[in-house]
Enzyme design. Sequence first.
Site, mmCIF file in Angstrom:
data_model
loop_
_atom_site.group_PDB
_atom_site.id
_atom_site.type_symbol
_atom_site.label_atom_id
_atom_site.label_comp_id
_atom_site.label_asym_id
_atom_site.label_seq_id
_atom_site.Cartn_x
_atom_site.Cartn_y
_atom_site.Cartn_z
ATOM 1 N N ASP B 9 12.828 25.619 -3.795
ATOM 2 C CA ASP B 9 11.557 24.914 -3.612
ATOM 3 C C ASP B 9 11.743 23.418 -3.867
ATOM 4 O O ASP B 9 12.695 23.005 -4.538
ATOM 5 C CB ASP B 9 10.571 25.511 -4.624
ATOM 6 C CG ASP B 9 9.177 24.942 -4.488
ATOM 7 O OD1 ASP B 9 8.782 24.579 -3.365
ATOM 8 O OD2 ASP B 9 8.483 24.863 -5.522
ATOM 9 N N ASP B 11 8.697 20.774 -4.565
ATOM 10 C CA ASP B 11 7.777 20.252 -5.582
ATOM 11 C C ASP B 11 7.824 21.079 -6.863
ATOM 12 O O ASP B 11 7.570 22.277 -6.853
ATOM 13 C CB ASP B 11 6.345 20.246 -5.036
ATOM 14 C CG ASP B 11 6.246 19.380 -3.791
ATOM 15 O OD1 ASP B 11 7.075 18.474 -3.631
ATOM 16 O OD2 ASP B 11 5.334 19.623 -2.989
ATOM 17 N N ASP B 134 8.532 27.523 -8.566
ATOM 18 C CA ASP B 134 7.670 27.492 -9.756
ATOM 19 C C ASP B 134 6.361 28.253 -9.550
ATOM 20 O O ASP B 134 5.637 28.490 -10.523
ATOM 21 C CB ASP B 134 7.375 26.041 -10.187
ATOM 22 C CG ASP B 134 6.653 25.242 -9.124
ATOM 23 O OD1 ASP B 134 6.954 25.448 -7.925
ATOM 24 O OD2 ASP B 134 5.800 24.425 -9.473
#
Lengths: 180, 180
Positions: B9, B11, B134
């Site tokens: 990922d 961000d 996240d």
Amino acid sequence: MIKKSIAIDMDGVIADVEQQFLNWYHRDYGVLFTKEYLTGKQEANAFPEEGAARKFAFTPGFFLTLPVMDGAVEAVKKLMETYEVYIVSAAMEFPLSLPEKLEWLKLNFPFIHWRNVIFCGDKSIINTDFMIDDHLKNLDNFKGKPIMFHAFHNVSYNHHVRANNWDEVLAILSDTNFTN
Amino acid sequence: MIKKSIAIDMDGVIADVEQQFLNWYHRDYGVLFTKEYLTGKQEANAFPEEGAARKFAFTPGFFLTLPVMDGAVEAVKKLMETYEVYIVSAAMEFPLSLPEKLEWLKLNFPFIHWRNVIFCGDKSIINTDFMIDDHLKNLDNFKGKPIMFHAFHNVSYNHHVRANNWDEVLAILSDTNFTN
């Protein structure tokens, strides 16, 4: 029941890039070619003016103004009744095209949610049950069932089920011999 | 031997969005919060000024200027020796961020080829062996092995292997009890 999933390509499948190439070539170089003229060629050498197609693809507005492929809107709507439909475009080579492509989808396929849109460099990690695409590089390594959408550059290949138009896509995906 | 694949990922994992939120909030509202302040909050209500984080995310330049997460560059380089690494960002909600995100990758991770970049709305059709992310919405339905990268909004969840930083990611992915 979980719907089966389809990855549908943009350029050459729901967006008529061929027609846009012809229109822009006519506009910029004054020669009007036909789709028949392009048949069997590859994009790199599609026109007498070398690199013209690539130059067009890097021009702002090219992707935003692509004509919709005949029958694509109705067919995609129809498929969405039965399938989870994802629009998957290998667009990373043309960074500025990305917002244009999203805007184009919003304008022409407003019923497709942004959650179901994927832009990638390479489609090898796309995991759907079916894939509708015009490029062999995407279809050849696909783990699900591929459908090759007719394009001028793929006419001489026959190792995938071919759909010449959106009516044929619907027919193929209604055939349980293929889908099961 | 085919390399195993990882979807990483952007961000909150290789880009430090938290820090950018704190910096921009300070700049625009004059209050300097810490990462500890954000802990346990969700993005929507992260700051006293409601919707600030979302407003930032829609501001040109936000994604282009994100700080790189500590240790991410070296760790991703290291992982690329063993794994096929894909950068997978759920970015479709923010159309204008797409070229910025590509540019950011070019600036900060120039060794990642655009072929290995994927922008999607939803990660459910991503088919890699591992995923470092996240957000629970991405990890929970992932078919491979997920690694949850620490973020202020995921501290109270413990149903995935957690990495608090990039050193811990490398440790987890060096452990054959996890990878095999």
